[in-house]
Design an enzyme around this catalytic site. Structure first.
Site, mmCIF file in Angstrom:
data_model
loop_
_atom_site.group_PDB
_atom_site.id
_atom_site.type_symbol
_atom_site.label_atom_id
_atom_site.label_comp_id
_atom_site.label_asym_id
_atom_site.label_seq_id
_atom_site.Cartn_x
_atom_site.Cartn_y
_atom_site.Cartn_z
ATOM 1 C CG ASP A 21 -1.752 1.199 1.380
ATOM 2 O OD1 ASP A 21 -1.842 1.974 0.399
ATOM 3 O OD2 ASP A 21 -2.335 1.402 2.465
ATOM 4 C CG ASN A 23 -2.983 5.354 -1.297
ATOM 5 O OD1 ASN A 23 -3.138 4.329 -0.609
ATOM 6 N ND2 ASN A 23 -3.867 5.745 -2.185
ATOM 7 C CG ASP A 25 -5.989 3.262 0.303
ATOM 8 O OD1 ASP A 25 -5.121 2.352 0.395
ATOM 9 O OD2 ASP A 25 -6.598 3.497 -0.750
ATOM 10 C CG ASP A 29 -1.360 1.770 -3.611
ATOM 11 O OD1 ASP A 29 -0.170 1.410 -3.691
ATOM 12 O OD2 ASP A 29 -1.801 2.474 -2.693
ATOM 13 C CG ASP A 98 -6.184 -11.535 -14.549
ATOM 14 O OD1 ASP A 98 -6.834 -12.234 -15.345
ATOM 15 O OD2 ASP A 98 -5.834 -11.930 -13.427
ATOM 16 C CG ASP A 199 -10.722 -14.625 -14.951
ATOM 17 O OD1 ASP A 199 -10.167 -15.069 -13.937
ATOM 18 O OD2 ASP A 199 -11.971 -14.518 -15.045
ATOM 19 C CD GLU A 254 -8.977 -19.359 -13.870
ATOM 20 O OE1 GLU A 254 -9.026 -19.620 -12.666
ATOM 21 O OE2 GLU A 254 -9.744 -18.534 -14.393
ATOM 22 C CG HIS A 320 -5.850 -14.744 -7.285
ATOM 23 N ND1 HIS A 320 -5.243 -15.319 -8.380
ATOM 24 C CD2 HIS A 320 -7.102 -14.444 -7.675
ATOM 25 C CE1 HIS A 320 -6.077 -15.348 -9.382
ATOM 26 N NE2 HIS A 320 -7.224 -14.826 -8.996
ATOM 27 C CG ASP A 321 -8.570 -17.984 -7.804
ATOM 28 O OD1 ASP A 321 -9.007 -16.972 -7.228
ATOM 29 O OD2 ASP A 321 -8.524 -18.104 -9.040
HETATM 30 C C1 NOJ Z 1 -10.757 -16.908 -11.852
HETATM 31 C C2 NOJ Z 1 -10.083 -15.922 -10.968
HETATM 32 O O1 NOJ Z 1 -8.771 -16.349 -10.728
HETATM 33 C C3 NOJ Z 1 -10.923 -15.827 -9.724
HETATM 34 O O2 NOJ Z 1 -10.269 -15.090 -8.714
HETATM 35 C C4 NOJ Z 1 -12.249 -15.219 -10.099
HETATM 36 O O3 NOJ Z 1 -13.106 -15.264 -8.972
HETATM 37 C C5 NOJ Z 1 -12.922 -15.975 -11.230
HETATM 38 N N1 NOJ Z 1 -12.010 -16.372 -12.286
HETATM 39 C C6 NOJ Z 1 -13.980 -15.128 -11.883
HETATM 40 O O4 NOJ Z 1 -13.405 -14.140 -12.676
#
Ligand code: NOJ
Length: 546
Positions: A21, A23, A25, A29, A98, A199, A254, A320-321
């Site tokens: 971060d 700034n 908040d 960013d 992305d 994605d 993906e 991140h998933d």
């Molecule tokens: C895959 C992304 O990696 C995930 O984070 C997202 O929730 C879904 N696609 C929908 O875009």
């Protein structure tokens, strides 16, 4: 095999909200990323994948885009993006953004217009259907909702959404819509971006006529008819021909439920579709069945051998998933450092472009969220509801499952130092910081020549120096060994042998054969001293010389 920069790259994924971060908040960013480019250069990565920072209501942390050409003010401005691209390029780092092409936000002007009336000129940009017998058009379930259809009272039809109701699916059969997307992508290419992560790309083409899934339940989660429809390859080929092939742009898809055969279909160079799909099978296997070393060996060998000289792949063990790799694959307690280094060794010595996820390089772990309200991800809430209301789990069991598998495990702030909020922000972080930041953080790791970070640095440098680790063929050694994964990578006379003891127990070397009378030099080891037996999660790389 054709050589290319993106095959030789070592990639790093940034989830901007949680990275740094700049700034104060509480939200990471774009200027925060710029501030940390020197850190990334020191690590040695040379390709970034940055997850969405476009204008968005933020229902799915930016995967619900309301304007592809505007920046969410929480992340910065278009100027910040331009600065980021320029600053990264100055350091020899390329940048992938992305592209969320399967759906938009329900607040995107296209959808706002589309939902106005059945006669709207943009009606067909999305997928609208009449209901059936007073219900949804079929029994498809969404990822973050019961039904994949939401009724819109104003025009008395349902729209399709593979994810949440706030993420309506675009209708790729509409040529005008596709052209509009291509124009947006072209605009980003002109800004100097080097590639895209695509994605949910598997979902852009659905089964014709939207057949019901077989079964009695009102909503059934089976992804097959929702993806890889008849026009899937045609759409990807068109995207490639229109834009990607005209520019030196890399694409990583993906791609869901991938097999070796379908990976070749989508990524063989002569197909002119995408450059590389992500490999999820190892991670998905461990999530569903737990760690099973012989199975992991079987899966990775099948991919390494099956794709060799046919198609390229993107390797990634966490993102991140997904939960943190050291927690899912390894041991995030007693053997945290050794197991983090071991899985780093695996990632960086396989064929395929390695993608490191932020924090992996310091061995960040899953996070002990105390209760449901500490989660932020919409998927955590929909999963909790499903587990407690439909699957009969009690709250404790549902929370235990979230603790192990929630996507928020990977979304806690990057741990920069041991100051409050792990040095991520001077404000109030948008999601809790993992309490282990006082011992696991970048400042500590950079000051320790034996840290996970230092080990990743060495691995990255090694991969960049040796084509055998990039282009080499793959030979499984010790196929029968229950806990040691050993393999050889060879290319143009250069040979490396990797030996990984994927276990918290000691193990013998299993009699690895270093090519007859040749000698083998141990060039990297995650233990400081040499021993004849392999210690818990010991990882070694040998270089064979004739
Ligand atoms: C895959 C992304 O990696 C995930 O984070 C997202 O929730 C879904 N696609 C929908 O875009």
């Amino acid at each position: 095999m054709q050589k290319s920069w993106w095959k030789e790259a070592v990639a790093y994924q940034i989830y901007p909200r949680s990275f740094y971060d700049g700034n104060g908040d509480g939200i990471g960013d774009l200027c925060g990323i710029v501030e940390k480019l020197d850190y990334l250069q020191t690590l040695g990565v040379n390709l970034l994948w940055i997850t969405p920072f476009y204008a968005s209501p933020g229902v799915d942390n930016g995967y619900d885009i309301s304007d592809y050409q505007a920046i969410d003010p929480a992340y910065g401005t278009l100027q910040d993006v331009e600065e980021l691209i320029a600053q990264a390029h100055q350091r020899g780092i390329r940048v992938m953004f992305d592209l969320v092409l399967n759906h938009t936000s329900d607040q995107h002007p296209w959808f706002i217009e589309s939902r106005k009336s059945q006669e709207s000129p943009l009606r067909d940009y999305y997928i609208w259907r009449d209901g059936k017998n007073g219900r949804e058009p079929n029994n498809w379930r969404a990822h973050f909702a019961k039904s994949a259809w939401t009724y819109d009272g104003q025009t008395e039809q349902y729209y399709l959404h593979t994810f949440s109701p706030q993420q309506p699916d675009l209708n790729w059969q509409n040529q005008e819509m596709r052209t509009a997307l291509y124009n947006i992508i072209r605009w980003w290419i002109e800004k100097g971006v080097d590639g895209f992560r695509l994605d949910a790309i598997s979902f852009i083409s659905k089964a014709a006529d939207f057949p019901d899934h077989a079964g009695d339940a009102p909503y059934i989660f089976r992804r097959a008819p929702m993806m890889h429809g008849a026009e899937y390859h045609q759409f990807l080929h068109e995207l490639n021909r229109e834009l990607l092939s005209q520019n030196d742009i890399v694409t990583a898809g993906e791609c869901i439920e991938l097999t070796v055969e379908s990976a070749i279909e989508v990524a063989a160079p002569e197909r002119q579709e995408i450059d590389m799909p992500f490999l999820f099978e190892p991670t998905e296997y461990v999530i569903n069945h737990g760690m099973d070393v012989p199975k992991l060996k079987e899966i990775l060998t099948r991919w390494q051998v099956g794709l060799h000289s046919k198609a390229w792949i993107a390797n990634q063990f966490n993102n991140h998933d997904l939960p943190r790799v050291v927690s899912l694959f390894g041991d995030d307690q007693a053997h945290r450092e050794a197991s983090a280094k071991l899985f780093g060794t695996l990632l960086l010595t396989l064929a395929g472009t390695p993608f490191i996820y932020q924090g992996e390089e310091i061995g960040m772990t899953n996070n002990p969220f105390p209760s449901l309200i500490d989660y932020r991800d919409l998927a955590a809430f929909s999963e909790y509801q499903k587990m407690t209301e439909e699957e009969g789990l009690n709250s404790t069991a549902a929370l235990a499952t979230l603790h192990a598998y929630s996507r928020d495990n990977a979304r806690t702030p990057m741990q920069w130092d041991d100051s409050p909020s792990a040095g991520f922000t001077t404000g109030e972080p948008w999601i809790m910081v993992n309490p282990n930041y006082e011992t696991i953080n970048v400042a500590q790791a950079m000051g320790d020549s034996n840290s996970v970070f230092a080990f990743y640095q060495r691995l990255i440098a090694l991969r960049k120096q040796h084509d055998a680790l990039v282009y080499g063929d793959f030979e499984l050694l010790l196929p029968e060994h229950p806990s040691v994964f050993a393999y050889r990578r060879s290319f143009e006379g250069e040979r490396f042998v990797v030996v990984l003891n994927i276990s918290a127990e000691m193990s013998d070397m299993g009699g690895v054969d270093f090519g007859g009378g040749d000698s083998a030099d141990l060039i990297l080891n995650n233990y400081l001293d040499i021993a004849t037996t392999l210690r818990p999660y010991e990882a070694r790389i040998y270089r064979e010389t004739a």
